[in-house]
Design a protein around this motif. Sequence first.
Motif, PDB file in Angstrom:
ATOM      1  N   THR A 210     -11.643  -7.196 -11.149  1.00 32.54           N
ATOM      2  CA  THR A 210     -11.618  -6.867 -12.581  1.00 32.54           C
ATOM      3  C   THR A 210     -10.460  -7.541 -13.299  1.00 32.54           C
ATOM      4  O   THR A 210     -10.189  -7.236 -14.462  1.00 32.54           O
ATOM      5  CB  THR A 210     -11.530  -5.343 -12.779  1.00 32.54           C
ATOM      6  OG1 THR A 210     -10.405  -4.823 -12.055  1.00 32.54           O
ATOM      7  CG2 THR A 210     -12.814  -4.652 -12.305  1.00 32.54           C
ATOM      8  N   GLY A 211      -9.779  -8.437 -12.610  1.00 38.39           N
ATOM      9  CA  GLY A 211      -8.742  -9.234 -13.248  1.00 38.39           C
ATOM     10  C   GLY A 211      -7.366  -8.616 -13.258  1.00 38.39           C
ATOM     11  O   GLY A 211      -6.454  -9.160 -13.890  1.00 38.39           O
ATOM     12  N   HIS A 212      -7.163  -7.481 -12.568  1.00 44.39           N
ATOM     13  CA  HIS A 212      -5.844  -6.836 -12.524  1.00 44.39           C
ATOM     14  C   HIS A 212      -5.091  -7.391 -11.303  1.00 44.39           C
ATOM     15  O   HIS A 212      -5.069  -6.784 -10.233  1.00 44.39           O
ATOM     16  CB  HIS A 212      -5.981  -5.324 -12.435  1.00 44.39           C
ATOM     17  CG  HIS A 212      -6.639  -4.705 -13.629  1.00 44.39           C
ATOM     18  ND1 HIS A 212      -8.016  -4.618 -13.762  1.00 44.39           N
ATOM     19  CD2 HIS A 212      -6.124  -4.173 -14.757  1.00 44.39           C
ATOM     20  CE1 HIS A 212      -8.315  -4.034 -14.909  1.00 44.39           C
ATOM     21  NE2 HIS A 212      -7.179  -3.757 -15.538  1.00 44.39           N
ATOM     22  N   SER A 213      -4.489  -8.534 -11.480  1.00 40.24           N
ATOM     23  CA  SER A 213      -3.861  -9.236 -10.359  1.00 40.24           C
ATOM     24  C   SER A 213      -2.373  -8.942 -10.206  1.00 40.24           C
ATOM     25  O   SER A 213      -1.754  -9.396  -9.238  1.00 40.24           O
ATOM     26  CB  SER A 213      -4.062 -10.751 -10.520  1.00 40.24           C
ATOM     27  OG  SER A 213      -3.519 -11.190 -11.763  1.00 40.24           O
ATOM     28  N   ASP A 214      -1.783  -8.217 -11.130  1.00 38.85           N
ATOM     29  CA  ASP A 214      -0.356  -7.890 -11.030  1.00 38.85           C
ATOM     30  C   ASP A 214      -0.137  -7.013  -9.796  1.00 38.85           C
ATOM     31  O   ASP A 214      -0.763  -5.959  -9.654  1.00 38.85           O
ATOM     32  CB  ASP A 214       0.100  -7.150 -12.284  1.00 38.85           C
ATOM     33  CG  ASP A 214       1.625  -7.014 -12.362  1.00 38.85           C
ATOM     34  OD1 ASP A 214       2.276  -7.065 -11.296  1.00 38.85           O
ATOM     35  OD2 ASP A 214       2.147  -6.871 -13.477  1.00 38.85           O
ATOM     36  N   PRO A 215       0.747  -7.418  -8.853  1.00 35.02           N
ATOM     37  CA  PRO A 215       0.950  -6.635  -7.630  1.00 35.02           C
ATOM     38  C   PRO A 215       1.321  -5.180  -7.883  1.00 35.02           C
ATOM     39  O   PRO A 215       0.935  -4.295  -7.109  1.00 35.02           O
ATOM     40  CB  PRO A 215       2.097  -7.384  -6.935  1.00 35.02           C
ATOM     41  CG  PRO A 215       1.992  -8.781  -7.427  1.00 35.02           C
ATOM     42  CD  PRO A 215       1.540  -8.660  -8.849  1.00 35.02           C
ATOM     43  N   ILE A 216       2.055  -4.894  -8.956  1.00 36.68           N
ATOM     44  CA  ILE A 216       2.473  -3.516  -9.213  1.00 36.68           C
ATOM     45  C   ILE A 216       1.283  -2.627  -9.525  1.00 36.68           C
ATOM     46  O   ILE A 216       1.339  -1.404  -9.299  1.00 36.68           O
ATOM     47  CB  ILE A 216       3.508  -3.467 -10.370  1.00 36.68           C
ATOM     48  CG1 ILE A 216       4.214  -2.100 -10.405  1.00 36.68           C
ATOM     49  CG2 ILE A 216       2.841  -3.762 -11.703  1.00 36.68           C
ATOM     50  CD1 ILE A 216       5.018  -1.781  -9.180  1.00 36.68           C
ATOM     51  N   THR A 217       0.183  -3.214 -10.009  1.00 36.06           N
ATOM     52  CA  THR A 217      -1.012  -2.427 -10.307  1.00 36.06           C
ATOM     53  C   THR A 217      -1.564  -1.780  -9.045  1.00 36.06           C
ATOM     54  O   THR A 217      -1.943  -0.606  -9.046  1.00 36.06           O
ATOM     55  CB  THR A 217      -2.090  -3.306 -10.968  1.00 36.06           C
ATOM     56  OG1 THR A 217      -1.545  -3.941 -12.121  1.00 36.06           O
ATOM     57  CG2 THR A 217      -3.297  -2.475 -11.373  1.00 36.06           C
ATOM     58  N   PHE A 218      -1.601  -2.550  -7.953  1.00 35.32           N
ATOM     59  CA  PHE A 218      -2.094  -1.999  -6.690  1.00 35.32           C
ATOM     60  C   PHE A 218      -1.154  -0.932  -6.152  1.00 35.32           C
ATOM     61  O   PHE A 218      -1.595   0.086  -5.608  1.00 35.32           O
ATOM     62  CB  PHE A 218      -2.267  -3.126  -5.661  1.00 35.32           C
ATOM     63  CG  PHE A 218      -2.743  -2.662  -4.316  1.00 35.32           C
ATOM     64  CD1 PHE A 218      -3.979  -2.045  -4.175  1.00 35.32           C
ATOM     65  CD2 PHE A 218      -1.956  -2.829  -3.187  1.00 35.32           C
ATOM     66  CE1 PHE A 218      -4.430  -1.610  -2.933  1.00 35.32           C
ATOM     67  CE2 PHE A 218      -2.387  -2.404  -1.949  1.00 35.32           C
ATOM     68  CZ  PHE A 218      -3.631  -1.792  -1.813  1.00 35.32           C
TER      69      PHE A 218
ATOM     70  N   ALA B 249      -1.841   2.145  -8.129  1.00 36.38           N
ATOM     71  CA  ALA B 249      -3.158   2.690  -7.804  1.00 36.38           C
ATOM     72  C   ALA B 249      -3.139   3.408  -6.459  1.00 36.38           C
ATOM     73  O   ALA B 249      -3.710   4.503  -6.315  1.00 36.38           O
ATOM     74  CB  ALA B 249      -4.197   1.571  -7.793  1.00 36.38           C
ATOM     75  N   THR B 250      -2.477   2.823  -5.465  1.00 35.23           N
ATOM     76  CA  THR B 250      -2.424   3.470  -4.157  1.00 35.23           C
ATOM     77  C   THR B 250      -1.463   4.660  -4.158  1.00 35.23           C
ATOM     78  O   THR B 250      -1.610   5.576  -3.345  1.00 35.23           O
ATOM     79  CB  THR B 250      -2.014   2.466  -3.061  1.00 35.23           C
ATOM     80  OG1 THR B 250      -0.829   1.764  -3.463  1.00 35.23           O
ATOM     81  CG2 THR B 250      -3.130   1.483  -2.813  1.00 35.23           C
ATOM     82  N   PHE B 251      -0.489   4.647  -5.061  1.00 32.31           N
ATOM     83  CA  PHE B 251       0.339   5.852  -5.213  1.00 32.31           C
ATOM     84  C   PHE B 251      -0.537   7.005  -5.710  1.00 32.31           C
ATOM     85  O   PHE B 251      -0.391   8.145  -5.255  1.00 32.31           O
ATOM     86  CB  PHE B 251       1.480   5.602  -6.192  1.00 32.31           C
ATOM     87  CG  PHE B 251       2.394   6.785  -6.365  1.00 32.31           C
ATOM     88  CD1 PHE B 251       3.338   7.098  -5.406  1.00 32.31           C
ATOM     89  CD2 PHE B 251       2.295   7.604  -7.482  1.00 32.31           C
ATOM     90  CE1 PHE B 251       4.178   8.201  -5.551  1.00 32.31           C
ATOM     91  CE2 PHE B 251       3.123   8.696  -7.647  1.00 32.31           C
ATOM     92  CZ  PHE B 251       4.070   8.998  -6.678  1.00 32.31           C
ATOM     93  N   GLY B 252      -1.450   6.711  -6.638  1.00 32.93           N
ATOM     94  CA  GLY B 252      -2.403   7.733  -7.075  1.00 32.93           C
ATOM     95  C   GLY B 252      -3.285   8.199  -5.931  1.00 32.93           C
ATOM     96  O   GLY B 252      -3.575   9.397  -5.803  1.00 32.93           O
ATOM     97  N   LEU B 253      -3.713   7.256  -5.060  1.00 34.72           N
ATOM     98  CA  LEU B 253      -4.494   7.641  -3.879  1.00 34.72           C
ATOM     99  C   LEU B 253      -3.677   8.543  -2.969  1.00 34.72           C
ATOM    100  O   LEU B 253      -4.200   9.525  -2.412  1.00 34.72           O
ATOM    101  CB  LEU B 253      -4.933   6.381  -3.126  1.00 34.72           C
ATOM    102  CG  LEU B 253      -5.644   6.601  -1.785  1.00 34.72           C
ATOM    103  CD1 LEU B 253      -6.935   7.393  -1.964  1.00 34.72           C
ATOM    104  CD2 LEU B 253      -5.922   5.262  -1.098  1.00 34.72           C
ATOM    105  N   ALA B 254      -2.388   8.238  -2.801  1.00 33.39           N
ATOM    106  CA  ALA B 254      -1.520   9.064  -1.963  1.00 33.39           C
ATOM    107  C   ALA B 254      -1.430  10.489  -2.500  1.00 33.39           C
ATOM    108  O   ALA B 254      -1.471  11.463  -1.738  1.00 33.39           O
ATOM    109  CB  ALA B 254      -0.128   8.439  -1.886  1.00 33.39           C
TER     110      ALA B 254
ATOM    111  N   ASP C 125       0.858  -1.183   0.000  1.00 32.76           N
ATOM    112  CA  ASP C 125       0.000   0.000   0.000  1.00 32.76           C
ATOM    113  C   ASP C 125       0.894   1.232   0.000  1.00 32.76           C
ATOM    114  O   ASP C 125       1.463   1.597   1.022  1.00 32.76           O
ATOM    115  CB  ASP C 125      -0.908  -0.021   1.221  1.00 32.76           C
ATOM    116  CG  ASP C 125      -1.830   1.198   1.283  1.00 32.76           C
ATOM    117  OD1 ASP C 125      -1.819   2.009   0.336  1.00 32.76           O
ATOM    118  OD2 ASP C 125      -2.568   1.328   2.281  1.00 32.76           O
ATOM    119  N   ALA C 126       1.008   1.880  -1.158  1.00 34.77           N
ATOM    120  CA  ALA C 126       1.873   3.053  -1.279  1.00 34.77           C
ATOM    121  C   ALA C 126       1.262   4.301  -0.667  1.00 34.77           C
ATOM    122  O   ALA C 126       1.880   5.364  -0.688  1.00 34.77           O
ATOM    123  CB  ALA C 126       2.195   3.318  -2.750  1.00 34.77           C
ATOM    124  N   ALA C 127       0.062   4.190  -0.107  1.00 30.68           N
ATOM    125  CA  ALA C 127      -0.616   5.353   0.469  1.00 30.68           C
ATOM    126  C   ALA C 127      -0.537   5.380   1.989  1.00 30.68           C
ATOM    127  O   ALA C 127      -1.217   6.189   2.614  1.00 30.68           O
ATOM    128  CB  ALA C 127      -2.078   5.384   0.027  1.00 30.68           C
TER     129      ALA C 127
END
Length: 281
Positions: free
Chosen positions: A83-91, A94-99, A36-38
């Motif tokens: 939604t099928g986006h299982s690549d860990p880097i995707t999360f 995404a959480t960097f965007g939330l941050a 979780d980058a946030a």
Amino acid sequence: MINLLEFVIGGLLLGGVYGLIALPISMVHSTTHSLDAAVGGHAVVAAATAAGVGGVAGIAAGVGVGALSAAVAGLIYLGLRYTGHSDPITFVLATFGLAMALQAAVLMLHGRDPITAHGFSGTFQFSGILVRYQSLLNLTVGIIAVVALTFVLQHSSAGRSLRACADNVVGAQLAGLRVALLQFLAIFVGGLLAAVAGVLLLYSAGLTYMSGLHLTLAAIGAAVLFGLRGPVHGFAGALLFGLVEALVYGYTSSGVAATIPLLFIFVVLALGRSTIETGRP
């Protein structure tokens, strides 16, 4: 000698707060194989809310808002998973965007002024060094959190289920465990602890709207130092990170100090002293 002891004590006390953010990083990584980058953003938004409301109500509101942002991070993970986006880097992305969104929100609502508040103002003397009660409280909360989290992981049904997800996700699903809910819980707990750390930092060192990235890097770096092996290793890494940061700030210029702790982590990893593992948390 007194200066060195002062930096060591100050670094360990600072590391205790970093530990609250680093504690669940290993657990989240082992459970979701991502990060979780946030987490730093959860801490800053909690601190800003607590400062804006003030008093005991502010503390409750800050932790509550931080928990809400942690829940958003968990929902992002579930949305990506379904939604099928299982690549860990995707999360992570995404959480960097939330941050970044949380940073923008704090900037808009609080402004560029430092985020600070007065906590326990008293001090006591230890080996000729004045130590603030607030700093001691920060370390105490961190130690209680690591003991409680370790106990839950080792001796509760939820902890055993989380460790089962870490060992074998497919096997856990076949065994009837609600893996997605457990992964959401791991992310939520991590954000909640980060929110508590943010409130503690508010009453000690203070924060700015841009502090989220530094806190996230510090938490990830502290957890990685001893191989993402669990809460105890993450907390120990945070203490070491805080110690190095305090010594660098004490003996170098502030410009150099901003880069040395992360360089220290890079050297540790490059020398092979840390191993990233995905086994039991």
